[in-house]
Motif scaffolding. Structure first.
Motif, short mmCIF file in Angstrom:
data_model
loop_
_atom_site.label_atom_id
_atom_site.label_comp_id
_atom_site.label_asym_id
_atom_site.label_seq_id
_atom_site.Cartn_x
_atom_site.Cartn_y
_atom_site.Cartn_z
N GLN A 278 0.83 -1.19 0.00
CA GLN A 278 0.00 0.00 0.00
C GLN A 278 0.87 1.25 0.00
O GLN A 278 1.84 1.35 0.77
CB GLN A 278 -0.92 0.00 1.22
CG GLN A 278 -1.75 -1.27 1.37
CD GLN A 278 -2.71 -1.49 0.21
OE1 GLN A 278 -3.40 -0.57 -0.25
NE2 GLN A 278 -2.77 -2.73 -0.29
N GLU B 188 -1.99 6.21 2.80
CA GLU B 188 -2.61 5.89 4.07
C GLU B 188 -4.13 5.82 3.98
O GLU B 188 -4.76 5.05 4.71
CB GLU B 188 -2.21 6.93 5.12
CG GLU B 188 -0.73 6.90 5.49
CD GLU B 188 -0.40 7.88 6.59
OE1 GLU B 188 -1.33 8.61 7.03
OE2 GLU B 188 0.77 7.92 7.02
N PHE C 116 -6.83 1.73 0.34
CA PHE C 116 -6.51 0.31 0.53
C PHE C 116 -7.01 -0.45 -0.69
O PHE C 116 -8.18 -0.36 -1.07
CB PHE C 116 -7.19 -0.22 1.79
CG PHE C 116 -6.88 -1.67 2.06
CD1 PHE C 116 -5.62 -2.06 2.50
CD2 PHE C 116 -7.84 -2.65 1.88
CE1 PHE C 116 -5.33 -3.39 2.76
CE2 PHE C 116 -7.56 -3.99 2.13
CZ PHE C 116 -6.30 -4.35 2.58
N LYS D 148 -8.87 2.33 6.39
CA LYS D 148 -8.22 2.05 7.67
C LYS D 148 -8.84 0.83 8.33
O LYS D 148 -8.14 0.01 8.95
CB LYS D 148 -8.34 3.27 8.59
CG LYS D 148 -7.62 4.51 8.06
CD LYS D 148 -7.85 5.70 8.97
CE LYS D 148 -7.17 6.95 8.41
NZ LYS D 148 -7.41 8.14 9.26
N VAL E 53 -7.60 -2.33 6.54
CA VAL E 53 -6.21 -2.66 6.85
C VAL E 53 -6.15 -3.51 8.11
O VAL E 53 -5.37 -4.46 8.21
CB VAL E 53 -5.38 -1.37 7.02
CG1 VAL E 53 -4.04 -1.68 7.64
CG2 VAL E 53 -5.19 -0.69 5.68
#
Length: 251
Positions: free
Chosen positions: A107, A110, A113, A147, A150
């Motif tokens: 990745q 941030e 994904f 997020k 992940v």
């Protein structure tokens, strides 16, 4: 599960290199980037009347199963209901997928994904797809959804997700036009299934690092079985029995 419900602009009939005849439709682009996604409809009984019925540019409402093809890199649709003419103002782009995570690349952002989702689907002889084959969909999630994924996704974990079909294009150094299909996850419209391998591994590591200790409800750490093997404390003021002492006999 690998279904698409969308409105799309009818382009016309399309003959492939193998001589098969399909209907080409373009699903409108999602967001500011990308382009309209070309989808090739497999004519069948469920679709009803197909060729020589619609005029190019007509806004059609379509529904069926998606089949990304690994040989020609096109996206095919096998209808499961009659194709209908929709009002020009109607815009629908909904993909429903369910399967297991097949691959998670490195990745680079941030808030983004990406992963591939492997789905099972009925065999389609005209597309060279059998019951033993899996369909691979490129997925992307943004923001808080990225997020969350992940943390919760790993290769092999199951997920059901709703998204929108996208088509990204670029030009190679040789000047050739290339394109790739993606499904953008709609915020909050997904569910994970099965154990979270990452969290299970973290739990095991914590147990190892703490020497197999556990915390009591009050937050006090105790060794396992400590209370079971600990002897009760000696009572210093306990009276001593004199039942066996003959010096105390009064004669």
């Amino acid at each position: 599960m690998n279904t698409l419900l969308a409105t799309a602009s009818y382009v016309g009939e399309k003959f492939m290199d193998n001589g098969l005849r399909f209907m080409q439709i373009n699903v409108p682009k999602v967001g500011n980037s990308g382009a309209a996604a070309p989808v090739f409809v497999v004519p069948n009984k469920a679709a009803g009347e197909t060729f020589d019925v619609f005029q190019p540019g007509a806004n059609l409402l379509i529904s069926g199963r998606l089949y990304p093809n690994r040989q020609d890199y096109r996206m095919y649709l096998v209808p499961n209901q009659v194709i209908q003419v929709a009002p020009p103002s109607l815009v629908v782009n909904q993909v429903n997928l369910a399967g297991g995570v097949g691959f998670i690349p490195d990745q680079n952002k941030e808030d983004l994904f990406t992963f591939s989702l492997m789905c099972s689907a009925p065999a389609q002889q005209i597309l060279g797809h059998t019951w033993d084959d899996s369909l691979s969909f490129r997925m992307e999630a943004w923001g808080d959804d990225a997020k969350r994924m992940v943390t919760n996704l790993h290769v092999g974990r199951q997920i059901a997700v709703t998204g929108a079909l996208r088509y990204n294009t670029w030009t190679t150094q040789e000047g050739q036009q290339r394109g790739i299909y993606q499904v953008r996850v709609k915020s909050g419209t997904y569910a994970f299934f099965g154990k979270n391998k990452k969290k299970e591994e973290e739990k095991e590591m914590r147990a190892i690092n703490t020497g197999n200790r556990f915390e009591s409800p009050a937050g006090v750490i105790a060794e396992p079985y400590q209370s079971a093997v600990q002897l009760p404390p000696l009572q210093q003021d306990m009276p001593v029995s004199t039942a066996g002492n003959t010096d105390d006999i009064p004669f």
